[in-house]
Scaffold this motif. Structure first.
Motif, PDB file in Angstrom:
ATOM      1  N   ALA A   1       0.829  -1.204   0.000  1.00 10.94           N
ATOM      2  CA  ALA A   1       0.000   0.000   0.000  1.00 10.94           C
ATOM      3  C   ALA A   1       0.863   1.253   0.000  1.00 10.94           C
ATOM      4  O   ALA A   1       0.502   2.274  -0.613  1.00 10.94           O
ATOM      5  CB  ALA A   1      -0.933   0.001   1.200  1.00 10.94           C
ATOM      6  N   GLU A   2       2.019   1.199   0.670  1.00  9.88           N
ATOM      7  CA  GLU A   2       2.909   2.357   0.687  1.00  9.88           C
ATOM      8  C   GLU A   2       3.540   2.573  -0.683  1.00  9.88           C
ATOM      9  O   GLU A   2       3.673   3.705  -1.145  1.00  9.88           O
ATOM     10  CB  GLU A   2       3.988   2.189   1.758  1.00  9.88           C
ATOM     11  CG  GLU A   2       4.819   3.451   1.952  1.00  9.88           C
ATOM     12  CD  GLU A   2       5.814   3.357   3.096  1.00  9.88           C
ATOM     13  OE1 GLU A   2       6.640   4.274   3.222  1.00  9.88           O
ATOM     14  OE2 GLU A   2       5.758   2.363   3.851  1.00  9.88           O
ATOM     15  N   VAL A   3       3.933   1.472  -1.348  1.00 10.74           N
ATOM     16  CA  VAL A   3       4.450   1.580  -2.711  1.00 10.74           C
ATOM     17  C   VAL A   3       3.389   2.194  -3.618  1.00 10.74           C
ATOM     18  O   VAL A   3       3.668   3.094  -4.424  1.00 10.74           O
ATOM     19  CB  VAL A   3       4.875   0.197  -3.247  1.00 10.74           C
ATOM     20  CG1 VAL A   3       5.326   0.299  -4.703  1.00 10.74           C
ATOM     21  CG2 VAL A   3       5.980  -0.403  -2.386  1.00 10.74           C
ATOM     22  N   ASP A   4       2.178   1.702  -3.473  1.00 12.82           N
ATOM     23  CA  ASP A   4       1.060   2.189  -4.279  1.00 12.82           C
ATOM     24  C   ASP A   4       0.846   3.694  -4.075  1.00 12.82           C
ATOM     25  O   ASP A   4       0.665   4.453  -5.041  1.00 12.82           O
ATOM     26  CB  ASP A   4      -0.195   1.408  -3.898  1.00 12.82           C
ATOM     27  CG  ASP A   4      -1.408   1.798  -4.721  1.00 12.82           C
ATOM     28  OD1 ASP A   4      -1.499   1.368  -5.879  1.00 12.82           O
ATOM     29  OD2 ASP A   4      -2.268   2.524  -4.197  1.00 12.82           O
ATOM     30  N   HIS A   5       0.889   4.135  -2.842  1.00 20.21           N
ATOM     31  CA  HIS A   5       0.716   5.558  -2.534  1.00 20.21           C
ATOM     32  C   HIS A   5       1.831   6.391  -3.159  1.00 20.21           C
ATOM     33  O   HIS A   5       1.580   7.476  -3.717  1.00 20.21           O
ATOM     34  CB  HIS A   5       0.689   5.757  -1.015  1.00 20.21           C
ATOM     35  CG  HIS A   5       0.690   7.196  -0.596  1.00 20.21           C
ATOM     36  ND1 HIS A   5      -0.432   7.993  -0.655  1.00 20.21           N
ATOM     37  CD2 HIS A   5       1.701   7.990  -0.135  1.00 20.21           C
ATOM     38  CE1 HIS A   5      -0.121   9.218  -0.241  1.00 20.21           C
ATOM     39  NE2 HIS A   5       1.156   9.234   0.076  1.00 20.21           N
ATOM     40  N   ARG A   6       3.055   5.900  -3.081  1.00 21.73           N
ATOM     41  CA  ARG A   6       4.186   6.663  -3.603  1.00 21.73           C
ATOM     42  C   ARG A   6       4.166   6.723  -5.133  1.00 21.73           C
ATOM     43  O   ARG A   6       4.689   7.670  -5.723  1.00 21.73           O
ATOM     44  CB  ARG A   6       5.498   6.086  -3.076  1.00 21.73           C
ATOM     45  CG  ARG A   6       5.678   6.324  -1.574  1.00 21.73           C
ATOM     46  CD  ARG A   6       7.024   5.840  -1.063  1.00 21.73           C
ATOM     47  NE  ARG A   6       8.134   6.618  -1.579  1.00 21.73           N
ATOM     48  CZ  ARG A   6       8.516   7.807  -1.115  1.00 21.73           C
ATOM     49  NH1 ARG A   6       7.856   8.379  -0.115  1.00 21.73           N
ATOM     50  NH2 ARG A   6       9.542   8.436  -1.643  1.00 21.73           N
ATOM     51  N   MET A   7       3.565   5.740  -5.780  1.00 19.67           N
ATOM     52  CA  MET A   7       3.411   5.829  -7.234  1.00 19.67           C
ATOM     53  C   MET A   7       2.564   7.047  -7.600  1.00 19.67           C
ATOM     54  O   MET A   7       2.906   7.811  -8.513  1.00 19.67           O
ATOM     55  CB  MET A   7       2.740   4.562  -7.778  1.00 19.67           C
ATOM     56  CG  MET A   7       3.613   3.341  -7.810  1.00 19.67           C
ATOM     57  SD  MET A   7       2.736   1.975  -8.631  1.00 19.67           S
ATOM     58  CE  MET A   7       3.715   0.582  -8.094  1.00 19.67           C
ATOM     59  N   GLY A   8       1.453   7.208  -6.903  1.00 19.57           N
ATOM     60  CA  GLY A   8       0.603   8.359  -7.170  1.00 19.57           C
ATOM     61  C   GLY A   8       1.324   9.668  -6.914  1.00 19.57           C
ATOM     62  O   GLY A   8       1.191  10.632  -7.695  1.00 19.57           O
ATOM     63  N   ALA A   9       2.089   9.729  -5.833  1.00 10.69           N
ATOM     64  CA  ALA A   9       2.829  10.948  -5.510  1.00 10.69           C
ATOM     65  C   ALA A   9       3.874  11.259  -6.580  1.00 10.69           C
ATOM     66  O   ALA A   9       4.075  12.426  -6.952  1.00 10.69           O
ATOM     67  CB  ALA A   9       3.507  10.792  -4.143  1.00 10.69           C
ATOM     68  N   PHE A  10       4.539  10.234  -7.087  1.00  9.65           N
ATOM     69  CA  PHE A  10       5.542  10.435  -8.145  1.00  9.65           C
ATOM     70  C   PHE A  10       4.894  11.006  -9.399  1.00  9.65           C
ATOM     71  O   PHE A  10       5.394  11.960 -10.002  1.00  9.65           O
ATOM     72  CB  PHE A  10       6.233   9.112  -8.466  1.00  9.65           C
ATOM     73  CG  PHE A  10       7.289   9.223  -9.544  1.00  9.65           C
ATOM     74  CD1 PHE A  10       8.617   9.413  -9.203  1.00  9.65           C
ATOM     75  CD2 PHE A  10       6.954   9.141 -10.890  1.00  9.65           C
ATOM     76  CE1 PHE A  10       9.596   9.518 -10.191  1.00  9.65           C
ATOM     77  CE2 PHE A  10       7.911   9.242 -11.882  1.00  9.65           C
ATOM     78  CZ  PHE A  10       9.239   9.442 -11.538  1.00  9.65           C
ATOM     79  N   ILE A  11       3.782  10.417  -9.806  1.00 10.25           N
ATOM     80  CA  ILE A  11       3.099  10.869 -11.022  1.00 10.25           C
ATOM     81  C   ILE A  11       2.614  12.309 -10.857  1.00 10.25           C
ATOM     82  O   ILE A  11       2.760  13.139 -11.767  1.00 10.25           O
ATOM     83  CB  ILE A  11       1.924   9.927 -11.349  1.00 10.25           C
ATOM     84  CG1 ILE A  11       2.453   8.535 -11.710  1.00 10.25           C
ATOM     85  CG2 ILE A  11       1.087  10.491 -12.496  1.00 10.25           C
ATOM     86  CD1 ILE A  11       1.372   7.477 -11.807  1.00 10.25           C
TER      87      ILE A  11
END
Length: 253
Positions: free
Chosen positions: A50-60
């Motif tokens: 879930a943390e990886v998933d959240h950071r993907m959105g932040a990167f984009i």
């Protein structure tokens, strides 16, 4: 399939033994054990991804200069359409994949616990053990080290090693088998994503679906409609450690 754990977001799949037996294939010839990483080698209930998933959105959001809500939409759209979010970002936006992977995998591994029983089960498997992940090598090393199983792995085949061709593409599997000298008929593939096992099955591997409570892909949602295992999945389990423990060679066998 083992009894369902009482945890979380998605009930473990249950199939009648007679229904699934037609697709079963044994492990007598298996000498290469290939494991996906996230939500497979560790249980999805720890919610690490879930943390990886959240950071993907932040990167984009940061790199495309769009609101987070729209970034999350793009993240999932690319994931569904291209197999991975990163593949969509590379093809449509020429994103530097190394920068993306470094950012999204900069996570706290505190939710992850050492897994001595998993290590014992892995060590008992005859032959080679490889991690095959759409993530980065460093992420896989950190996770496997925290689990206490890194020393048991012959190697890690990450997305960079496949030149950013990702699962479920058959080309990704071909690159992995060529790179590591794997004869598919000698291999078993363990995955939490059912569609990622289609190419493995087509190559001739034994396939094992590891149940994940983290389900955010249409292919995972389709599992709710299953009445038995599809032909490309030979086995399914919601407890990887217990499943592997049953595969250890018996004394004098």
């Amino acid at each position: 399939m083992s009894a369902a754990r009482q945890s979380g977001r998605a009930p473990a799949l249950r199939f009648d033994a007679e229904q699934s037996s037609k697709a079963r294939r044994g492990f007598d010839a298996t000498r290469v054990w290939i494991f996906d990483l996230d939500n497979t080698l560790y249980p999805s209930t720890c919610n690490l991804f879930a943390e990886v998933d959240h950071r993907m959105g932040a990167f984009i959001s940061r790199h495309l200069d769009v609101p987070l809500e729209h970034a999350r939409y793009l993240q999932k759209r690319y994931y569904h359409d291209y197999g991975t979010t990163l593949t969509g970002l590379i093809q449509l936006h020429k994103i530097d994949p190394h920068a993306f992977l470094e950012f999204v995998h900069d996570i706290d591994l505190a939710p992850l616990s050492e897994a001595p029983e998993l290590a014992t089960a892995l060590a008992a498997l005859p032959g080679r053990r490889i991690i095959f992940t759409n993530g980065s090598r460093r992420h896989a090393e950190r996770v496997a080290e925290k689990l206490g199983v890194l020393h048991l792995m012959e190697d890690i085949c990450d997305i960079a090693a496949c030149e950013f061709v990702a699962k479920p593409s058959p080309d990704a599997f071909k690159r992995m088998t060529d790179r590591h000298g794997v004869a598919p008929s000698d291999a078993a593939m363990f995955e939490d994503m059912p569609h990622n096992l289609e190419a493995a099955h087509a190559l001739g591997m034994t396939t094992v679906l590891v149940h994940s409570d983290y389900q955010d892909h249409p292919a995972q949602q389709q599992m709710k409609k299953w009445r038995g295992l599809p032909e490309h999945i030979h086995h399914a389990t919601d407890d990887l450690t217990a499943f592997l423990a049953t595969l250890a060679p018996k004394p004098n066998s």
